[in-house]
Write a protein that holds these residues in place. Structure first.
Motif, PDB file in Angstrom:
ATOM      1  N   TYR A   1       0.892  -1.167   0.000  1.00 19.58           N
ATOM      2  CA  TYR A   1       0.000   0.000   0.000  1.00 19.58           C
ATOM      3  C   TYR A   1       0.924   1.209   0.000  1.00 19.58           C
TER       4      TYR A   1
ATOM      5  N   HIS B   1      -9.338 -16.203  13.540  1.00 19.00           N
ATOM      6  CA  HIS B   1      -8.680 -15.897  14.816  1.00 19.00           C
ATOM      7  C   HIS B   1      -9.001 -16.983  15.838  1.00 19.00           C
TER       8      HIS B   1
ATOM      9  N   PRO C   1      -1.864 -12.221  13.801  1.00 17.99           N
ATOM     10  CA  PRO C   1      -2.410 -11.131  14.604  1.00 17.99           C
ATOM     11  C   PRO C   1      -3.175 -10.129  13.738  1.00 17.99           C
ATOM     12  N   ASN C   2      -3.993  -9.292  14.389  1.00 17.12           N
ATOM     13  CA  ASN C   2      -4.715  -8.253  13.653  1.00 17.12           C
ATOM     14  C   ASN C   2      -3.735  -7.406  12.866  1.00 17.12           C
ATOM     15  N   GLY C   3      -4.094  -7.120  11.634  1.00 23.19           N
ATOM     16  CA  GLY C   3      -3.265  -6.221  10.834  1.00 23.19           C
ATOM     17  C   GLY C   3      -2.077  -6.907  10.180  1.00 23.19           C
ATOM     18  N   ALA C   4      -1.977  -8.255  10.320  1.00 20.77           N
ATOM     19  CA  ALA C   4      -0.809  -8.951   9.755  1.00 20.77           C
ATOM     20  C   ALA C   4      -0.862  -8.976   8.227  1.00 20.77           C
ATOM     21  N   GLY C   5      -2.091  -8.928   7.668  1.00 25.64           N
ATOM     22  CA  GLY C   5      -2.191  -8.921   6.211  1.00 25.64           C
ATOM     23  C   GLY C   5      -3.052 -10.041   5.651  1.00 25.64           C
ATOM     24  N   LYS C   6      -3.888 -10.672   6.496  1.00 24.97           N
ATOM     25  CA  LYS C   6      -4.704 -11.812   6.012  1.00 24.97           C
ATOM     26  C   LYS C   6      -5.682 -11.346   4.932  1.00 24.97           C
ATOM     27  N   THR C   7      -6.381 -10.228   5.212  1.00 23.14           N
ATOM     28  CA  THR C   7      -7.340  -9.736   4.216  1.00 23.14           C
ATOM     29  C   THR C   7      -6.617  -9.311   2.944  1.00 23.14           C
ATOM     30  N   THR C   8      -5.465  -8.704   3.108  1.00 20.65           N
ATOM     31  CA  THR C   8      -4.679  -8.294   1.936  1.00 20.65           C
ATOM     32  C   THR C   8      -4.308  -9.517   1.095  1.00 20.65           C
TER      33      THR C   8
ATOM     34  N   ARG D   1       4.384   1.122   1.694  1.00 20.35           N
ATOM     35  CA  ARG D   1       4.421   0.122   2.769  1.00 20.35           C
ATOM     36  C   ARG D   1       4.154  -1.280   2.233  1.00 20.35           C
TER      37      ARG D   1
ATOM     38  N   VAL E   1       3.217  -4.976   2.622  1.00 20.64           N
ATOM     39  CA  VAL E   1       2.493  -5.779   3.614  1.00 20.64           C
ATOM     40  C   VAL E   1       2.814  -7.267   3.430  1.00 20.64           C
TER      41      VAL E   1
HETATM   42  N1  LIG Z   1      -6.343   0.086   1.613  1.00 23.59           N
HETATM   43  C1  LIG Z   1      -5.327   0.179   2.465  1.00 23.59           C
HETATM   44  N2  LIG Z   1      -4.471   1.229   2.398  1.00 23.59           N
HETATM   45  C2  LIG Z   1      -3.421   1.332   3.247  1.00 23.59           C
HETATM   46  N3  LIG Z   1      -3.127   0.422   4.206  1.00 23.59           N
HETATM   47  C3  LIG Z   1      -3.937  -0.628   4.326  1.00 23.59           C
HETATM   48  C4  LIG Z   1      -5.082  -0.818   3.469  1.00 23.59           C
HETATM   49  N4  LIG Z   1      -5.694  -1.976   3.822  1.00 23.59           N
HETATM   50  C5  LIG Z   1      -4.984  -2.486   4.855  1.00 23.59           C
HETATM   51  N5  LIG Z   1      -3.940  -1.688   5.164  1.00 23.59           N
HETATM   52  C6  LIG Z   1      -2.906  -1.939   6.190  1.00 23.59           C
HETATM   53  O1  LIG Z   1      -2.221  -3.133   5.836  1.00 23.59           O
HETATM   54  C7  LIG Z   1      -2.000  -3.958   6.970  1.00 23.59           C
HETATM   55  C8  LIG Z   1      -2.644  -5.323   6.750  1.00 23.59           C
HETATM   56  O2  LIG Z   1      -4.069  -5.155   6.776  1.00 23.59           O
HETATM   57  P1  LIG Z   1      -5.080  -6.380   6.610  1.00 23.59           P
HETATM   58  O3  LIG Z   1      -6.462  -5.835   6.685  1.00 23.59           O
HETATM   59  O4  LIG Z   1      -4.704  -7.170   5.419  1.00 23.59           O
HETATM   60  O5  LIG Z   1      -4.745  -7.245   7.932  1.00 23.59           O
HETATM   61  P2  LIG Z   1      -5.549  -8.473   8.571  1.00 23.59           P
HETATM   62  O6  LIG Z   1      -4.515  -9.480   8.951  1.00 23.59           O
HETATM   63  O7  LIG Z   1      -6.623  -8.912   7.669  1.00 23.59           O
HETATM   64  O8  LIG Z   1      -6.164  -7.813   9.856  1.00 23.59           O
HETATM   65  P3  LIG Z   1      -7.485  -8.245  10.672  1.00 23.59           P
HETATM   66  O9  LIG Z   1      -7.196  -9.600  11.233  1.00 23.59           O
HETATM   67  O10 LIG Z   1      -7.551  -7.178  11.719  1.00 23.59           O
HETATM   68  O11 LIG Z   1      -8.638  -8.219   9.708  1.00 23.59           O
HETATM   69  C9  LIG Z   1      -2.568  -3.201   8.170  1.00 23.59           C
HETATM   70  O12 LIG Z   1      -1.515  -2.518   8.798  1.00 23.59           O
HETATM   71  C10 LIG Z   1      -3.551  -2.230   7.549  1.00 23.59           C
HETATM   72  O13 LIG Z   1      -3.643  -1.061   8.325  1.00 23.59           O
END
Ligand SMILES: Nc1ncnc2c1ncn2[C@@H]1O[C@H](COP(=O)(O)OP(=O)(O)OP(=O)(O)O)[C@@H](O)[C@H]1O
Length: 319
Positions: A17, A193, A41-48, A20, A22
């Motif tokens: 992003y 989780h 953990p939260n924010g690790a990047g699973k959704t990404t 940054r 990920v």
């Molecule tokens: N569209 C975006 N633009 C900038 N940064 C982003 C964007 N989407 C996610 N991030 C950042 O990228 C990192 C990974 O986010 P992501 O949502 O993939 O994590 P996650 O593991 O799915 O978290 P969770 O378990 O909380 O859903 C986080 O630090 C988030 O803040």
């Protein structure tokens, strides 16, 4: 179609992003018929990662292949994606919802009918097809959501936190559905989780941390590699430990696991250890509600990895 090909192959994937990064060279393979648990953990990047696999985010490097073929924005025919949020029309019945999704995905009327029948059976929702979605419980809505995602019989099914907010019975029912879909030959990527869920359902799991998946393997193998034959000793206190008591617990090898009331450590354990421990805690003036000894699970491993990461972060801070 070559049955030996993995349902999903991710090679050296990099997603960013802005400046940054990920995902930092992530590798992952999910076989046909396998349920792989994606933890982190939260924010690790699973959704990404999920969005990148589904072709919704363009990676800056690496490759994703479904059944050996590279993904593109048009790969949704080979992927079934079940998002965290329920994406259904509440005023329509389950059947009508599935028909809408079938037609939207390009199936004609008779193909849609056959797909709805098949997906209804696979997600075990036949008894509820005639009910309006707004009247269904959370667990049934999730099943309909799953049925909507598999109408086109995908090779890879991605589930993002499929049981958040559903009760225990519904969660068990969803587990049966997910197992059934894997038995039908789909590769399943399950982001969760819920570490108990991962341990129960997944033949392999992987921890997404620092942009890569490590460690990964079968839950039993990972737990044994981390803890061998040690047991987890868990103390629940009646009142929060004072500062000197907390220091004494830490000196004895315990670490707080959930606030200052719960402490745990890994160690050899027998009746004698527990008796000695009980006396030592009493001498230190600590009132215990419960002392438990159990086999470590994925939650113990997750805690260990989080603690190691916190220690590494502290050590890398300038003095
Ligand atoms: N569209 C975006 N633009 C900038 N940064 C982003 C964007 N989407 C996610 N991030 C950042 O990228 C990192 C990974 O986010 P992501 O949502 O993939 O994590 P996650 O593991 O799915 O978290 P969770 O378990 O909380 O859903 C986080 O630090 C988030 O803040």
């Amino acid at each position: 179609m070559n049955e030996a090909l993995p349902a999903l192959q991710v090679l050296d994937l990099r997603t960013r992003y802005g400046s940054r990064e990920v995902l930092k060279g992530l590798n992952l393979q999910v076989a046909k018929g396998e349920i792989f648990g994606l933890l982190g953990p939260n924010g690790a990047g699973k959704t990404t990662l999920i969005r990148t696999i589904a072709g919704r985010i363009r990676p800056v490097g690496g490759a994703v292949a479904i059944m050996g073929r590279p993904v593109s924005r048009h790969s949704m025919r080979r992927i079934g994606l079940v998002p965290q949020e329920i994406a259904l029309y509440p005023h329509l019945t389950a059947q009508e919802n599935l028909e809408v999704f079938g037609r939207l995905s390009g199936l004609n009327r008779s193909q849609t009918q056959e797909a709805v029948r098949w997906a209804g059976e696979a997600a075990d929702i036949e008894a509820r097809l005639g009910e309006r979605v707004e009247h269904l419980s959370g667990g049934w809505k999730r099943r309909v959501n799953i049925a909507a995602a598999i109408l086109h019989r995908p090779d890879l099914l991605i589930l993002d936190e499929p049981t958040v907010g559903v009760d225990v019975d519904a969660r068990n029912g969803l587990h049966e559905v997910i197992k059934q879909l894997s038995h039908l030959g789909m590769g399943v990527l399950l982001a969760t989780h819920d570490l108990d869920q991962a341990e129960l359902l997944c033949s392999r799991v992987g921890f997404l941390r620092h942009g890569v998946i490590a460690p990964h393997g079968s839950p039993r193998t990972l737990i044994f590699a981390a803890f061998g034959n040690q047991r987890e000793i868990i103390i629940e206190l009646r009142a929060a430990a004072t500062k000197p008591q907390a220091e004494a617990l830490q000196r004895a090898g315990f670490a707080p696991s959930n606030g200052n009331l719960n402490w745990s450590m890994m160690g050899e354990s027998n009746e004698r250890t527990v008796q000695d421990l009980t006396s030592a805690l009493e001498r230190a003036g600590l009132m215990t509600r419960e002392i438990r000894v159990r086999e470590p699970g994925l939650d113990s491993l997750f805690l260990r990895l989080s603690r190691d990461a916190a220690t590494a972060a502290r050590e890398s801070e300038p003095a």
